[in-house]
Design an enzyme around this catalytic site. Structure first.
Site, PDB file in Angstrom:
ATOM      1  N   HIS A  57       0.842  -1.192   0.000  1.00 53.68           N
ATOM      2  CA  HIS A  57       0.000   0.000   0.000  1.00 53.68           C
ATOM      3  C   HIS A  57       0.881   1.248   0.000  1.00 53.68           C
ATOM      4  O   HIS A  57       2.089   1.170   0.257  1.00 53.68           O
ATOM      5  CB  HIS A  57      -0.956   0.008   1.199  1.00 53.68           C
ATOM      6  CG  HIS A  57      -0.257  -0.012   2.517  1.00 53.68           C
ATOM      7  ND1 HIS A  57      -0.185  -1.127   3.307  1.00 53.68           N
ATOM      8  CD2 HIS A  57       0.446   0.947   3.168  1.00 53.68           C
ATOM      9  CE1 HIS A  57       0.507  -0.864   4.382  1.00 53.68           C
ATOM     10  NE2 HIS A  57       0.914   0.392   4.329  1.00 53.68           N
TER      11      HIS A  57
HETATM   12  C1  T46 Z   1       2.388  -0.225   7.237  1.00 60.21           C
HETATM   13  C2  T46 Z   1       2.647  -1.675   7.562  1.00 60.21           C
HETATM   14  C3  T46 Z   1       4.056  -2.009   7.875  1.00 60.21           C
HETATM   15  C4  T46 Z   1      -5.342  -0.699  13.139  1.00 60.21           C
HETATM   16  O1  T46 Z   1      -6.506  -0.825  13.560  1.00 60.21           O
HETATM   17  N1  T46 Z   1      -4.538   0.313  13.585  1.00 60.21           N
HETATM   18  C5  T46 Z   1      -3.266   0.469  13.151  1.00 60.21           C
HETATM   19  O2  T46 Z   1      -2.570   1.410  13.606  1.00 60.21           O
HETATM   20  C6  T46 Z   1      -2.756  -0.431  12.173  1.00 60.21           C
HETATM   21  C7  T46 Z   1      -1.337  -0.284  11.635  1.00 60.21           C
HETATM   22  C8  T46 Z   1      -3.572  -1.430  11.739  1.00 60.21           C
HETATM   23  N2  T46 Z   1      -4.840  -1.572  12.236  1.00 60.21           N
HETATM   24  C9  T46 Z   1      -5.684  -2.686  11.775  1.00 60.21           C
HETATM   25  C10 T46 Z   1      -6.236  -2.518  10.379  1.00 60.21           C
HETATM   26  C11 T46 Z   1      -6.309  -3.949   9.849  1.00 60.21           C
HETATM   27  O3  T46 Z   1      -7.561  -4.508  10.187  1.00 60.21           O
HETATM   28  O4  T46 Z   1      -4.890  -3.874  11.726  1.00 60.21           O
HETATM   29  C12 T46 Z   1      -5.223  -4.678  10.621  1.00 60.21           C
HETATM   30  C13 T46 Z   1      -4.000  -4.966   9.765  1.00 60.21           C
HETATM   31  O5  T46 Z   1      -3.528  -3.725   9.215  1.00 60.21           O
HETATM   32  P1  T46 Z   1      -2.905  -3.651   7.743  1.00 60.21           P
HETATM   33  O6  T46 Z   1      -3.633  -4.580   6.853  1.00 60.21           O
HETATM   34  O7  T46 Z   1      -2.900  -2.212   7.360  1.00 60.21           O
HETATM   35  O8  T46 Z   1      -1.447  -4.243   7.999  1.00 60.21           O
HETATM   36  P2  T46 Z   1      -0.200  -4.083   7.047  1.00 60.21           P
HETATM   37  O9  T46 Z   1       0.920  -4.874   7.595  1.00 60.21           O
HETATM   38  O10 T46 Z   1      -0.583  -4.338   5.630  1.00 60.21           O
HETATM   39  O11 T46 Z   1       0.151  -2.549   7.143  1.00 60.21           O
HETATM   40  C14 T46 Z   1       0.505  -1.980   8.388  1.00 60.21           C
HETATM   41  C15 T46 Z   1       0.202  -0.484   8.369  1.00 60.21           C
HETATM   42  O12 T46 Z   1      -1.191  -0.319   8.125  1.00 60.21           O
HETATM   43  C16 T46 Z   1       0.983   0.228   7.321  1.00 60.21           C
HETATM   44  O13 T46 Z   1       0.876   1.621   7.469  1.00 60.21           O
HETATM   45  O14 T46 Z   1       3.256   0.500   6.799  1.00 60.21           O
HETATM   46  O15 T46 Z   1       1.859  -2.181   8.602  1.00 60.21           O
END
Ligand code: T46
Length: 141
Positions: A57
């Site tokens: 992303h």
């Molecule tokens: C990034 C990479 C390294 C939250 O509710 N609050 C938060 O602060 C974060 C980071 C996530 N979430 C929830 C949203 C999703 O339901 O946790 C779940 C997994 O998040 P996401 O799919 O966004 O995870 P990654 O690893 O794809 O991305 C995250 C960060 O969103 C992103 O900014 O750089 O970690």
């Protein structure tokens, strides 16, 4: 790594202030000093299964510093024009990633613990999830 990635603010490795002594390591990150933003949120990623990737992303406004507190992983950054790959493997050095960067985190070692220090509270509207949309907007900057 010679390729500059980041039209708004270049991605770069930042050596963090080290206060290690014979009692062990101590590394400091101060918002607005060691990183070019105030830190509003912290999260960490651990226990990544073998072969799994995270990220895929971009962010519109968010700035972040990524540190491998333990173990190692790669961060691939892409500004719509150029990309670069950074191996993070030290708690003493972080990768700064500014706005309008697509990122992927790959090749986690089994023991990897990654720390993210970021400039914004969680906001799904700040995310690009579609690479074509990200690339179109990034190349229009
Ligand atoms: C990034 C990479 C390294 C939250 O509710 N609050 C938060 O602060 C974060 C980071 C996530 N979430 C929830 C949203 C999703 O339901 O946790 C779940 C997994 O998040 P996401 O799919 O966004 O995870 P990654 O690893 O794809 O991305 C995250 C960060 O969103 C992103 O900014 O750089 O970690």
């Amino acid at each position: 790594m010679s390729t500059t990635v980041g039209r708004v603010d270049p991605c770069r490795l930042i050596d963090l202030p080290d206060h290690s002594d014979d009692r062990g390591g101590l590394t400091v990150v101060e918002g607005g000093r060691d990183v070019p933003f105030e830190i509003r949120r912290v999260y960490y990623i651990h226990g990544v299964p073998d072969g799994a990737a995270r990220g895929a992303h971009g962010h519109r406004r968010l700035r972040q510093l990524i540190v491998a507190l333990h173990g190692a992983f790669d961060v691939v950054v892409d500004d719509g024009h150029a990309s670069a790959r950074f191996r993070l493997d030290s708690p003493g050095r972080g990768l700064y990633v500014g706005p309008m960067i697509w990122r992927d985190m790959v090749d986690f070692t089994p023991d990897a613990v990654g720390l993210w220090l970021v400039s914004e509270l969680y906001d799904p509207a700040d995310y690009y999830r579609d690479y074509a949309e990200f690339r179109r907007d990034a190349r229009a900057l």
